[in-house]
Write a protein that holds these residues in place. Structure first.
Motif, PDB file in Angstrom:
ATOM      1  N   THR A  53     -43.937  15.318  -1.308  1.00  0.00           N
ATOM      2  CA  THR A  53     -43.915  16.774  -1.424  1.00  0.00           C
ATOM      3  C   THR A  53     -44.888  17.250  -2.493  1.00  0.00           C
ATOM      4  OG1 THR A  53     -41.584  16.812  -0.766  1.00  0.00           O
ATOM      5  CG2 THR A  53     -42.454  18.786  -1.841  1.00  0.00           C
ATOM      6  N   GLY A  54     -45.775  18.155  -2.093  1.00  0.00           N
ATOM      7  CA  GLY A  54     -46.752  18.723  -3.006  1.00  0.00           C
ATOM      8  C   GLY A  54     -48.058  17.965  -3.095  1.00  0.00           C
ATOM      9  N   LEU A  55     -48.117  16.739  -2.568  1.00  0.00           N
ATOM     10  CA  LEU A  55     -49.344  15.946  -2.644  1.00  0.00           C
ATOM     11  C   LEU A  55     -50.362  16.417  -1.620  1.00  0.00           C
ATOM     12  CD1 LEU A  55     -48.136  12.238  -3.055  1.00  0.00           C
ATOM     13  CD2 LEU A  55     -48.904  13.823  -4.824  1.00  0.00           C
ATOM     14  N   ASP A  56     -51.628  16.403  -2.008  1.00  0.00           N
ATOM     15  CA  ASP A  56     -52.711  16.612  -1.063  1.00  0.00           C
ATOM     16  C   ASP A  56     -52.717  15.432  -0.076  1.00  0.00           C
ATOM     17  OD1 ASP A  56     -55.710  15.791  -0.408  1.00  0.00           O
ATOM     18  OD2 ASP A  56     -55.665  17.960  -0.654  1.00  0.00           O
ATOM     19  N   LYS A  57     -52.847  15.731   1.206  1.00  0.00           N
ATOM     20  CA  LYS A  57     -52.736  14.679   2.217  1.00  0.00           C
ATOM     21  C   LYS A  57     -53.869  13.658   2.121  1.00  0.00           C
ATOM     22  CE  LYS A  57     -50.127  17.675   5.296  1.00  0.00           C
ATOM     23  NZ  LYS A  57     -50.121  18.493   6.541  1.00  0.00           N
ATOM     24  N   THR A  58     -55.052  14.103   1.750  1.00  0.00           N
ATOM     25  CA  THR A  58     -56.164  13.171   1.582  1.00  0.00           C
ATOM     26  C   THR A  58     -55.926  12.259   0.391  1.00  0.00           C
ATOM     27  OG1 THR A  58     -57.691  14.778   2.555  1.00  0.00           O
ATOM     28  CG2 THR A  58     -58.655  12.977   1.276  1.00  0.00           C
ATOM     29  N   GLU A  59     -55.435  12.842  -0.711  1.00  0.00           N
ATOM     30  CA  GLU A  59     -55.138  12.039  -1.892  1.00  0.00           C
ATOM     31  C   GLU A  59     -54.001  11.060  -1.620  1.00  0.00           C
ATOM     32  OE1 GLU A  59     -56.805  11.815  -4.776  1.00  0.00           O
ATOM     33  OE2 GLU A  59     -58.260  13.102  -3.753  1.00  0.00           O
TER      34      GLU A  59
END
Length: 235
Positions: free
Chosen positions: A94-100
């Motif tokens: 939750t909250g993470l950039d999907k690429t990261e």
């Protein structure tokens, strides 16, 4: 046959920044508001008169419902909110950039978490989970730490009886989220779990379903054909 209209919320602030949202309570972007407005105009153009509406307890879905009902001239329609229609809980993602996230955990692993049927992301940490559990919209609710799509199918179960009762009174509009709607569609189309990862619900495009007496959907179609996504056929 009973009529059911499914609508994914418009673009949210975290859709726009490519972040895992889950149960995070973010609002619509200006583009999302415009998408919800267009969805409501589609309902009006197709003369879909709704008797009852359901949505989650998350702002992006609630505001999409309000905008769409107002745009279709149906702001008076009774609405019911339930956490059971919330987006899938993405746990520690939750909250993470999907690429990261793909760089951190590996693209294949993230793909399994996103599209697998029984795969759960890492659980949410204790402080974040405690804050979510303290939110008054979840009073007396067993807030999960993470969920698979299979878990979402299970939590929809108790709500389905309420939906069935509402359908007896007339057409129902359900405004929810990509994964809660995927879970519901998989039930209505009687899909095999292996088919579920293969389809996506587009933002703010009403999906009209005619339901047989046994609750099976027949010939579902998106009202905006230009933005329609492929739907799987029953196994």
């Amino acid at each position: 046959m009973a009529r059911l209209i499914l609508l994914r919320h418009g673009e949210s602030q975290w859709n726009a920044t490519n972040r895992f949202t889950g149960w995070a309570n973010v609002d619509l972007t200006a583009a999302g508001e415009a998408q919800a407005l267009w969805a409501g105009r589609l309902l009006a153009a197709h003369e879909l008169r709704v008797a009852t509406a359901f949505t989650s307890v998350l702002t992006r879905a609630i505001r999409t419902l309000w905008i769409a009902l107002h745009a279709s001239g149906q702001a008076f329609v009774p609405e019911h909110k339930t956490w059971r229609l919330n987006e899938r809980h993405y746990g520690g993602l939750t909250g993470l950039d999907k690429t990261e996230a793909a760089k951190r955990f590996g693209a294949e692993q993230v793909a399994r978490w996103r599209r697998g049927y029984a795969d759960r992301p890492p659980p949410m940490n204790d402080p974040e989970h405690a804050r979510l559990q303290a939110d008054r919209r979840y009073r007396d609710t067993p807030v999960p730490r993470t969920e698979s799509l299979k878990d979402v199918v299970a939590r929809l179960g108790p709500w389905r009886a309420e939906l069935d009762r509402a359908l007896e009174a007339g057409p129902v509009l359900v405004v929810a989220h990509g994964n809660s709607l995927r879970a519901l569609v998989s039930q209505l189309l009687r899909l095999d779990p292996a088919q579920v990862p293969g389809f996506e619900i587009p933002l703010a495009n009403p999906l009209l379903m005619e339901l047989d007496p046994d609750g099976r959907a027949r010939e579902p179609r998106y009202l905006d054909a230009d933005r329609a996504a492929r739907l799987p056929h029953p196994a």
